[in-house]
Design an enzyme around this catalytic site. Structure first.
Site, short mmCIF file in Angstrom:
data_model
loop_
_atom_site.label_atom_id
_atom_site.label_comp_id
_atom_site.label_asym_id
_atom_site.label_seq_id
_atom_site.Cartn_x
_atom_site.Cartn_y
_atom_site.Cartn_z
N ASP A 53 -2.63 -7.93 -5.14
CA ASP A 53 -3.02 -6.77 -4.36
C ASP A 53 -3.64 -5.69 -5.24
OD1 ASP A 53 -3.33 -5.37 -2.07
OD2 ASP A 53 -1.22 -4.90 -1.75
N GLN B 145 0.93 -11.16 -3.18
CA GLN B 145 -0.50 -10.86 -3.14
C GLN B 145 -0.99 -10.45 -4.52
OE1 GLN B 145 -0.21 -7.59 -0.28
NE2 GLN B 145 -1.28 -8.86 1.23
N HIS C 268 -5.30 -1.43 -4.88
CA HIS C 268 -5.80 -0.32 -4.07
C HIS C 268 -6.66 0.56 -4.93
CE1 HIS C 268 -2.39 -1.78 -1.70
NE2 HIS C 268 -3.20 -1.51 -0.69
N ARG D 267 7.00 -10.96 5.31
CA ARG D 267 6.62 -10.64 6.68
C ARG D 267 7.29 -11.65 7.59
NH1 ARG D 267 0.07 -9.63 5.90
NH2 ARG D 267 0.32 -8.13 4.20
N LYS E 27 -13.35 -3.77 7.67
CA LYS E 27 -12.97 -4.64 6.55
C LYS E 27 -13.93 -5.82 6.36
CE LYS E 27 -9.70 -7.40 9.27
NZ LYS E 27 -8.32 -7.88 9.40
N HIS F 281 -8.22 -1.13 0.27
CA HIS F 281 -7.25 -2.21 0.08
C HIS F 281 -8.05 -3.44 -0.30
CE1 HIS F 281 -4.12 -0.21 2.73
NE2 HIS F 281 -5.22 0.43 3.08
N CYS G 134 0.79 -1.24 0.00
CA CYS G 134 0.00 0.00 0.00
C CYS G 134 0.82 1.29 0.00
CB CYS G 134 -1.03 0.00 1.12
SG CYS G 134 -0.82 -1.21 2.40
#
Length: 648
Positions: A393, A391, A395, A373, A475, A521, A344
């Site tokens: 991912d 991911q 946004h 991570r 979320k 997200h 992000c």
RNA sequence: GCUGCUGUAGCUCAGUGGUAGAGCGCGUCAUUGGUAAUGACGAGGUCGGGAGUUCAAUUCUCCCCAGCAGCACCA
């Protein structure tokens, strides 16, 4: 004493003196019902048969035929009986709590010595003895002082704590299974003999923190499973064995998909077969995202701590980050960096390049973003929970009033993809504001309402996770289940008011002034690693043809057919099918077995008959029958199956 | 990270205070077999890593690493 009227499920009404117990009613209805009864429902509240009924109510007697109630009671009584057995064997053990869970129960104990597998067998034996005693289950209501004194006198500190946690004015119900007593809400069976002695099993012991808090003492938790009868127990144990065969870690090895090793804990070495799945899935997602109006970007892995400080991760997430300190002579500057744990902040950097207008919104930005991570060692699990992952991912930068419509669009996007990938059903959890959070209540109200209303408009009633939202916004979690029923969050959709603020993202509005965008997200698969793990388990390795890493093996039956095999493979490959030859000097039985175990969806066997006729013998995975077909027909059929669902 | 368990050949596992074994897999040879294991022979192991006890440690003890189950964690 006044009479009360009980309305039975069939609509009949019966009158009894107030204070009549459920058991008395059952016996009054019929002697046999009195014997078979295990509990009752009074105004739909599940209760003990021994409890007096004081008011008019709807009323139903439960027997072992009522699956839900029977299982709840069997499992709950098992918990008590197990605790009694443990204390009879080891009187010094402290008891805590023991709830009913899916398929069974657990009970947490405080004991110095660890329970061994042999101990479990001993406990099981003792439980059977207790069951055979057919001891009455008795209950009383106590006041707080009496309960506290009782537990203090008996040196049960956890029970003292539990009593103190119960709000003032609430009844404390005490249950006795024979002479053994426990604080419990109930309800319970009439006597211990009602628990089927051959339908439960103690499964394993594991540590668990007292009251679920890692600051507290670690207790020993014994898990058990229990069912109505021996057959159900057997079926359950059999199901567990079957599930173990679907474990992605096992199939990953057997299908030669990936491996992991000590030098890189929590990271995946993808083998050619596994990487095939990965890239096919990525190609598919890329097409879907493009069609969904996303622009794809790519951002750096190693990023200076300054950005993480600005984003807040340095403060809140540092212990989960891989820190990279460059301190060699060749470093241009002595910098402290971190591998990105999420994408992000980098996406905001791209958003911030150049001035954005309200006309640019919503801006849907996607990245197959590799993240690292430092997950706690105990959290790692195959390729489902790893330290290095990618991911899918994305946004979405939008205005506040676009949250709801973007959420609605996204849910449809995700639902369609899940359907393509074989998940018609999935669970949705909604996590609302946590205690520690950023942003005003007014903004949270709006964000929560927008998410909920978009979800409900999609015909989904989410499970509510109270207080589980991120500190920056509420979320949605899209949850899939693995082979043995463990939940894994895959997709996610989160509203974020904080990061655009912290990283100073803005756009020029219609009014010519600067405004703050909202960030959504979102990840659909979650990570390729986890999702592929779920896919493998969901399909037991038998992936849909378009995703199968190895689609066709052409196997020769005799050496003289080898050239024909090579030709056939070439034709299949020319048609875009992943085909390979097996011309090894082995019997066809051997080849069929090996490729079946390798989950190859189609085996084409050819011997001299096929060579002469110009055909192939087709065998589909999981199907013992074979059919002889001409190759062009087979290719036409397989090409259709090989087409990804979004391109059909 | 916490509690418990586990770590022996590529895989699944047996075994022992005196430096190791099976099956499968792998290689070679024979075999040309019709839809879930053809046979024979052979190669292959610093018994997770380190330290200690011992004349001697894969075996016993301690520390570390990794894995498994559960808990906690998953912003």
């Amino acid at each position: 004493m006044a009479d009360i009227t009980l309305t039975l499920p069939d609509g009949n009404q019966r009158s009894y003196p107030a204070g009549t117990t459920g058991l008395e009613v059952a016996k009054d209805i019929s002697t046999s019902l009195g014997k078979k009864a295990i509990s009752c429902s009074v105004d739909d509240v599940h209760r003990d048969l021994s409890r007096p009924i004081d008011t008019d109510a709807s009323f139903a007697i439960h027997t072992m035929q009522d699956e839900a109630q029977a299982l709840e009671l069997i499992r709950h009584d098992c918990a008590h009986i197990m605790a009694r057995a443990v204390q009879e064997i080891w009187p010094d053990v402290k008891v805590t709590i023991g709830p009913v869970i899916k398929n069974g129960w657990y009970y947490d104990f405080d004991r110095e010595e660890p329970f061994t597998p042999e101990d479990l067998a001993t406990i099981e034996k003792k439980m059977k003895e207790i069951i055979n005693k057919r001891d009455l289950v008795r209950t009383e209501t106590w006041d707080r002082a009496r309960a506290l004194k009782h537990y203090e006198d008996n040196n049960e500190p956890y029970k003292v704590e539990l009593v103190n946690m119960i709000p003032e004015g609430e009844d404390l119900r005490m249950y006795w299974h024979g002479d053994w007593q426990d604080l419990c809400r109930g309800p319970h069976l009439v006597h211990t003999g009602q628990v089927p002695a051959d339908a439960f099993k103690l499964m394993n012991v594991a540590g668990a923190y007292w009251r679920g808090d890692s600051n507290n003492a670690m207790l020993q938790r014994i898990y058990g499973v229990a069912f109505k009868n021996k057959e159900d127990l057997k079926a359950h144990l059999h199901m567990l064995e079957e599930a173990a065969l679907r474990d992605h870690r096992k199939l990953g090895r057997e299908m030669d998909l990936f491996h992991m090793q000590e030098e890189a804990p929590g990271q995946v070495f993808w083998h050619p077969n596994g990487w095939r799945i990965y890239t096919l899935l990525q190609d598919y997602m890329r097409r879907r995202q493009t069609a969904g109006g996303y622009v794809e970007v790519n951002t750096p892995q190693v990023v200076d701590r300054k950005l993480w400080e600005a984003s807040g991760h340095w403060e809140k997430y540092q212990e989960n980050m891989f820190i990279v300190e460059v301190d060699e002579d060749h470093a241009r500057e002595k910098a402290v960096n971190a591998l990105k744990p999420m994408n992000c902040p980098c996406h905001v950097q791209i958003f911030n390049q150049g001035l954005k207008s309200y006309r640019d919104l919503p801006l849907r930005m996607a990245e197959f973003g590799s993240c690292n991570r430092y997950e706690p060692s105990g959290a790692l699990h195959g390729i489902m929970r790893v330290r290095g992952f990618t991911q899918d991912d994305g946004h979405i930068f939008c205005r506040e009033d676009q949250i709801e419509s973007e959420t609605a669009v996204y849910i449809e996007f995700l639902r369609d993809i899940y359907k393509d990938l074989g998940f018609d059903n999935f669970r949705v959890k909604f996590s609302d504001r946590p205690e520690k959070r950023a942003g005003s209540d007014e903004v949270w109200d709006k964000a929560e309402a927008a998410l909920l209303s978009a979800t409900r408009a999609a015909g989904i009633e989410p499970e509510i996770n109270p207080g589980e939202g991120a500190f920056y916004g509420p979320k949605l979690e899209f949850v899939l289940t693995d082979a043995i029923g463990r939940d894994w969050q895959c997709g996610t959709h989160q509203v974020d008011f904080v990061l655009p603020e912290r990283l100073d993202a803005n756009y020029v509005g219609e009014d010519g002034n600067k405004h703050r965008p909202v960030m959504l997200h979102r990840a659909t698969l979650g990570s390729f690693e986890r999702f592929i793990g779920i896919l493998i388990e969901n399909f037991s390795g038998k992936l849909p043809f378009w995703l199968a890493p190895r689609q066709v093996v052409v196997a020769s039956i005799v050496t003289d057919a080898n050239d024909y095999v090579t030709e056939t493979v070439a034709k299949l490959q020319a048609a875009g099918i992943r085909a390979e030859a097996d011309v090894r000097n082995e019997k066809i039985n051997y080849k069929v077995r090996e490729h079946s175990l390798g989950k190859v969806p189609v085996i084409l066997a050819v011997g001299m008959r096929e060579v002469e006729e110009g055909t192939v013998s087709v065998r589909r995975l999981g199907n013992k029958q074979t059919s002889v077909q001409v190759l062009t027909d087979v290719i036409a059929e397989l090409s259709a199956d090989a087409t990804p669902p979004d391109m059909r």
